[in-house]
Scaffold this active site. Structure first.
Site, PDB file in Angstrom:
ATOM      1  CB  SER A  10      -0.879   0.013   1.255  1.00 16.82           C
ATOM      2  OG  SER A  10      -1.272   1.335   1.552  1.00 16.82           O
ATOM      3  CG  HIS A  35      -3.927  -1.660  -1.143  1.00 15.58           C
ATOM      4  ND1 HIS A  35      -5.044  -2.472  -1.241  1.00 15.58           N
ATOM      5  CD2 HIS A  35      -4.219  -0.750  -0.188  1.00 15.58           C
ATOM      6  CE1 HIS A  35      -5.958  -2.067  -0.375  1.00 15.58           C
ATOM      7  NE2 HIS A  35      -5.486  -1.016   0.279  1.00 15.58           N
ATOM      8  CG  ASP A  37      -5.010   2.545   1.229  1.00 18.96           C
ATOM      9  OD1 ASP A  37      -5.928   1.704   1.255  1.00 18.96           O
ATOM     10  OD2 ASP A  37      -3.842   2.285   1.569  1.00 18.96           O
ATOM     11  CG  MET A  39      -8.297   7.362   2.691  1.00 22.53           C
ATOM     12  SD  MET A  39      -7.267   7.626   4.134  1.00 22.53           S
ATOM     13  CE  MET A  39      -6.434   6.047   4.241  1.00 22.53           C
ATOM     14  CG  HIS A  68      -9.163   0.197   0.394  1.00 20.52           C
ATOM     15  ND1 HIS A  68      -8.472   0.029   1.576  1.00 20.52           N
ATOM     16  CD2 HIS A  68     -10.483   0.145   0.736  1.00 20.52           C
ATOM     17  CE1 HIS A  68      -9.334  -0.105   2.573  1.00 20.52           C
ATOM     18  NE2 HIS A  68     -10.558  -0.029   2.084  1.00 20.52           N
ATOM     19  CG  MET A  70     -11.130   3.369   2.787  1.00 15.12           C
ATOM     20  SD  MET A  70      -9.557   3.490   3.649  1.00 15.12           S
ATOM     21  CE  MET A  70      -8.441   3.448   2.258  1.00 15.12           C
ATOM     22  CG  MET A 139     -11.155  -2.789   6.205  1.00 18.39           C
ATOM     23  SD  MET A 139      -9.748  -2.333   5.178  1.00 18.39           S
ATOM     24  CE  MET A 139      -8.824  -1.262   6.290  1.00 18.39           C
ATOM     25  CG  ASP A 177      -5.968  -2.709   3.804  1.00 21.12           C
ATOM     26  OD1 ASP A 177      -4.815  -2.463   4.217  1.00 21.12           O
ATOM     27  OD2 ASP A 177      -6.669  -1.872   3.206  1.00 21.12           O
TER      28      ASP A 177
HETATM   29  C1  DX5 Z   1      -5.949   1.822   6.012  1.00 24.14           C
HETATM   30  C2  DX5 Z   1      -5.581   1.440   4.610  1.00 24.14           C
HETATM   31  C3  DX5 Z   1      -4.501   0.449   4.564  1.00 24.14           C
HETATM   32  C4  DX5 Z   1      -3.218   0.969   5.152  1.00 24.14           C
HETATM   33  C5  DX5 Z   1      -2.427  -0.177   5.675  1.00 24.14           C
HETATM   34  O1  DX5 Z   1      -7.030   2.667   5.972  1.00 24.14           O
HETATM   35  O2  DX5 Z   1      -6.691   0.882   3.963  1.00 24.14           O
HETATM   36  O3  DX5 Z   1      -4.292  -0.026   3.249  1.00 24.14           O
HETATM   37  O4  DX5 Z   1      -2.442   1.705   4.244  1.00 24.14           O
HETATM   38  O5  DX5 Z   1      -1.369   0.303   6.421  1.00 24.14           O
HETATM   39  P1  DX5 Z   1      -0.516  -0.640   7.391  1.00 24.14           P
HETATM   40  O6  DX5 Z   1      -0.073  -1.808   6.581  1.00 24.14           O
HETATM   41  O7  DX5 Z   1       0.574   0.220   7.858  1.00 24.14           O
HETATM   42  O8  DX5 Z   1      -1.480  -1.044   8.483  1.00 24.14           O
HETATM   43 ZN    ZN Z   2      -6.262  -0.136   2.036  1.00 22.62          ZN
END
Ligand code: DX5
Ligand code: ZN
Length: 225
Positions: A10, A35, A37, A39, A68, A70, A139, A177
């Site tokens: 990620s 990956h 993320d 947001m 991903h 969010m 998650m 994740d």
């Molecule tokens: C959290 C993200 C994850 C995050 C994981 O909201 O969806 O993908 O980047 O980070 P680590 O591996 O550091 O927990």
């Molecule tokens: Zn993620």
């Protein structure tokens, strides 16, 4: 892929001033997916990555881009993130009013559809769409930031999902994740996960991306051995 387990770095913890370099280092080190993320400051408080960054990553690597989302109203975002280069679009079941429809839309565009479950959301929330999805993301932290501790209840949840998928003869892969480290990775794999996301375990000050990916790989090599 190590022992049937895919690694999905990620980039949330990457050095964004050297993103192309870091993504390419992941690719050379044997990562399977990147990956990403996304947001929106509403589904989770933070705002992270948008379409132009995904387009830039698409130009930097041939790896599968695992998006991903969010975000609230993910039905509005799935299409644009596919157009930007996404290969797998994962939506939170907590945010999607019409999760079945989003899966159909993603498939109509010939991409893979995933559904994500927050730590407090039961497996039952996605049982009806399990035959249709390509991936279920469990998650192991509350979404919003990297570097959090692994929530242990994710393990029996993965095991339950693995049973449902195997008994139904479904194709869905199980991605974990959040909080995945060389210590937790083999434990996730042992209960049936086959895609592991990691941000802070791969992008950190302790060692290079290559070395950290190798260390995760070594932790998985022992699974089932
Ligand atoms: C959290 C993200 C994850 C995050 C994981 O909201 O969806 O993908 O980047 O980070 P680590 O591996 O550091 O927990
Ligand atoms: Zn993620």
């Amino acid at each position: 892929m190590i022992n049937g387990i895919k690694l999905a770095p990620s980039i949330l913890s990457a050095d964004f001033s050297r993103l192309r370099e870091q993504v390419q280092e992941c690719e050379r080190a044997g990562a399977d997916y990147i990956h990403i993320d996304v947001m929106d400051g509403r589904f989770v408080p933070a705002i992270s990555i948008g379409l132009p960054v995904v387009e830039a990553i698409r130009r930097s690597t041939g790896l599968v881009l695992d998006i991903h989302l969010m975000v609230v109203e993910p039905e509005k975002q799935a299409g644009p993130f596919i157009d930007a280069g996404g290969d797998i679009v994962n939506v939170h079941v907590e945010a999607a009013t019409h999760v079945h429809q989003i899966i159909q839309d993603v498939h109509r565009r010939e991409k893979r559809a995933g559904v994500c479950l927050n730590p407090g959301t039961p497996v039952g929330a996605i049982e009806e769409v399990l035959p249709d999805v390509d991936q279920v993301m469990v998650m192991a932290v509350n979404p919003g930031a990297s570097g959090q501790r692994f929530i242990q209840s994710a393990l029996p949840k993965v095991a339950r999902l693995r049973r449902l998928i195997d008994e139904g003869g479904f194709r869905a892969e199980i991605e974990v994740d959040g909080g995945v480290s060389p210590e937790m990775a083999p434990r996730c794999a042992a209960v049936g996960a086959n895609v592991l996301v990691a941000a802070s375990a791969i992008f950190n000050e302790r060692a290079s991306v290559t070395k950290n990916i190798r260390q995760l790989g070594e932790s998985l090599a022992a699974v089932g051995a």
